[in-house]
Motif scaffolding. Sequence first.
Motif, PDB file in Angstrom:
ATOM      1  N   CYS A  82      43.459 -45.217  35.054  1.00 38.12           N
ATOM      2  CA  CYS A  82      42.402 -45.590  36.004  1.00 38.12           C
ATOM      3  C   CYS A  82      41.933 -44.387  36.820  1.00 38.12           C
ATOM      4  N   LEU A  83      42.886 -43.599  37.310  1.00 39.92           N
ATOM      5  CA  LEU A  83      42.522 -42.429  38.109  1.00 39.92           C
ATOM      6  C   LEU A  83      41.749 -41.415  37.271  1.00 39.92           C
ATOM      7  N   ALA A  84      42.194 -41.159  36.060  1.00 37.35           N
ATOM      8  CA  ALA A  84      41.494 -40.210  35.192  1.00 37.35           C
ATOM      9  C   ALA A  84      40.087 -40.712  34.862  1.00 37.35           C
ATOM     10  N   ALA A  85      39.954 -42.003  34.593  1.00 37.61           N
ATOM     11  CA  ALA A  85      38.637 -42.569  34.288  1.00 37.61           C
ATOM     12  C   ALA A  85      37.698 -42.442  35.495  1.00 37.61           C
ATOM     13  N   VAL A  86      38.217 -42.700  36.688  1.00 38.95           N
ATOM     14  CA  VAL A  86      37.403 -42.573  37.903  1.00 38.95           C
ATOM     15  C   VAL A  86      36.960 -41.132  38.107  1.00 38.95           C
ATOM     16  N   ILE A  87      37.880 -40.200  37.983  1.00 38.97           N
ATOM     17  CA  ILE A  87      37.551 -38.778  38.181  1.00 38.97           C
ATOM     18  C   ILE A  87      36.494 -38.329  37.170  1.00 38.97           C
ATOM     19  N   LEU A  88      36.671 -38.693  35.921  1.00 41.09           N
ATOM     20  CA  LEU A  88      35.706 -38.303  34.897  1.00 41.09           C
ATOM     21  C   LEU A  88      34.353 -38.980  35.109  1.00 41.09           C
ATOM     22  N   SER A  89      34.360 -40.229  35.529  1.00 42.62           N
ATOM     23  CA  SER A  89      33.103 -40.931  35.803  1.00 42.62           C
ATOM     24  C   SER A  89      32.361 -40.294  36.971  1.00 42.62           C
ATOM     25  N   VAL A  90      33.084 -39.942  38.019  1.00 39.76           N
ATOM     26  CA  VAL A  90      32.462 -39.293  39.181  1.00 39.76           C
ATOM     27  C   VAL A  90      31.909 -37.929  38.782  1.00 39.76           C
ATOM     28  N   ALA A  91      32.655 -37.163  38.006  1.00 41.57           N
ATOM     29  CA  ALA A  91      32.172 -35.850  37.553  1.00 41.57           C
ATOM     30  C   ALA A  91      30.901 -36.003  36.722  1.00 41.57           C
ATOM     31  N   ALA A  92      30.880 -36.969  35.831  1.00 42.47           N
ATOM     32  CA  ALA A  92      29.694 -37.203  35.002  1.00 42.47           C
ATOM     33  C   ALA A  92      28.504 -37.630  35.861  1.00 42.47           C
ATOM     34  N   ALA A  93      28.740 -38.509  36.813  1.00 39.58           N
ATOM     35  CA  ALA A  93      27.653 -38.962  37.680  1.00 39.58           C
ATOM     36  C   ALA A  93      27.113 -37.822  38.536  1.00 39.58           C
ATOM     37  N   LEU A  94      28.004 -37.020  39.084  1.00 41.78           N
ATOM     38  CA  LEU A  94      27.558 -35.883  39.900  1.00 41.78           C
ATOM     39  C   LEU A  94      26.755 -34.887  39.066  1.00 41.78           C
ATOM     40  N   ALA A  95      27.229 -34.568  37.883  1.00 40.41           N
ATOM     41  CA  ALA A  95      26.521 -33.617  37.023  1.00 40.41           C
ATOM     42  C   ALA A  95      25.128 -34.141  36.673  1.00 40.41           C
ATOM     43  N   THR A  96      25.050 -35.410  36.336  1.00 41.07           N
ATOM     44  CA  THR A  96      23.756 -36.010  36.008  1.00 41.07           C
ATOM     45  C   THR A  96      22.825 -35.971  37.205  1.00 41.07           C
ATOM     46  N   ASN A  97      23.334 -36.327  38.367  1.00 34.46           N
ATOM     47  CA  ASN A  97      22.491 -36.358  39.554  1.00 34.46           C
ATOM     48  C   ASN A  97      22.083 -34.964  40.024  1.00 34.46           C
ATOM     49  N   PHE A  98      22.960 -33.978  39.897  1.00 27.91           N
ATOM     50  CA  PHE A  98      22.580 -32.606  40.247  1.00 27.91           C
ATOM     51  C   PHE A  98      21.451 -32.135  39.343  1.00 27.91           C
ATOM     52  N   ALA A  99      21.570 -32.394  38.060  1.00 30.96           N
ATOM     53  CA  ALA A  99      20.529 -31.975  37.115  1.00 30.96           C
ATOM     54  C   ALA A  99      19.213 -32.703  37.396  1.00 30.96           C
ATOM     55  N   ASN A 100      19.293 -34.005  37.640  1.00 31.85           N
ATOM     56  CA  ASN A 100      18.081 -34.791  37.876  1.00 31.85           C
ATOM     57  C   ASN A 100      17.444 -34.507  39.224  1.00 31.85           C
ATOM     58  N   SER A 101      18.251 -34.285  40.245  1.00 32.19           N
ATOM     59  CA  SER A 101      17.689 -34.085  41.582  1.00 32.19           C
ATOM     60  C   SER A 101      16.905 -32.784  41.679  1.00 32.19           C
ATOM     61  N   HIS A 102      17.233 -31.830  40.843  1.00 30.81           N
ATOM     62  CA  HIS A 102      16.510 -30.560  40.836  1.00 30.81           C
ATOM     63  C   HIS A 102      15.523 -30.473  39.672  1.00 30.81           C
ATOM     64  N   ALA A 103      15.384 -31.547  38.907  1.00 30.27           N
ATOM     65  CA  ALA A 103      14.498 -31.589  37.735  1.00 30.27           C
ATOM     66  C   ALA A 103      14.734 -30.370  36.848  1.00 30.27           C
ATOM     67  N   LEU A 104      15.984 -30.034  36.678  1.00 34.56           N
ATOM     68  CA  LEU A 104      16.366 -28.814  35.975  1.00 34.56           C
ATOM     69  C   LEU A 104      15.840 -28.776  34.539  1.00 34.56           C
ATOM     70  N   ALA A 105      16.002 -29.846  33.803  1.00 34.95           N
ATOM     71  CA  ALA A 105      15.546 -29.862  32.406  1.00 34.95           C
ATOM     72  C   ALA A 105      14.032 -29.688  32.333  1.00 34.95           C
ATOM     73  N   ASP A 106      13.306 -30.356  33.227  1.00 38.85           N
ATOM     74  CA  ASP A 106      11.845 -30.244  33.236  1.00 38.85           C
ATOM     75  C   ASP A 106      11.400 -28.822  33.576  1.00 38.85           C
ATOM     76  N   LYS A 107      12.091 -28.201  34.529  1.00 42.13           N
ATOM     77  CA  LYS A 107      11.728 -26.839  34.921  1.00 42.13           C
ATOM     78  C   LYS A 107      12.018 -25.840  33.800  1.00 42.13           C
ATOM     79  N   VAL A 108      13.140 -26.002  33.137  1.00 43.48           N
ATOM     80  CA  VAL A 108      13.467 -25.105  32.028  1.00 43.48           C
ATOM     81  C   VAL A 108      12.433 -25.262  30.916  1.00 43.48           C
TER      82      VAL A 108
END
Length: 155
Positions: A82-108
């Motif tokens: 459970c702890l590993a799943a939570v940590i990995l889910s949070v990391a995935a969510a943060l990475a997705t949101n960092f990329a989306n909040s800065h429109a990184l893919a669109d800018k590249v």
Amino acid sequence: MDESPETRQRLSDRIEQRQQAIRSYLGRERPRRNRLSNISIVGSALAAMLTAGPAAGGTGFTEAVQGIFSLNDDSVVWRFLCLAAVILSVAAALATNFANSHALADKVTAAETANAQLDGLQDTLNFGHIPIDDALKLYQQYVAQVPFVDEVPAR
């Protein structure tokens, strides 16, 4: 506008400077975009796998994990999963949101497009197949697509 070779050369130099700035930007941001994307994909996939094992295998799965790691208590297996799943889910969510909040893919993508357009303009300008006025207008259109790329100071 002045159609002299010096004017063509000045515009050609401006194009090269802007392309250098775009290449520098892409050199920094492509790896960042890829890293965030990979963290998101791998993190969410691993989190799903950690939750799928107990969901599909039930107590047989947790008992097998408990036996493999010689754990005395099966609650340790559940807590770890459970702890590993939570940590990995949070990391995935943060990475997705960092990329989306800065429109990184669109800018590249915009920077890659502008760079390719400037390449074509540079070739057309160098071979003299375009009036300076038209070339300048195209240059302005292309660089307007990448206002987030800072100019490289002239040397």
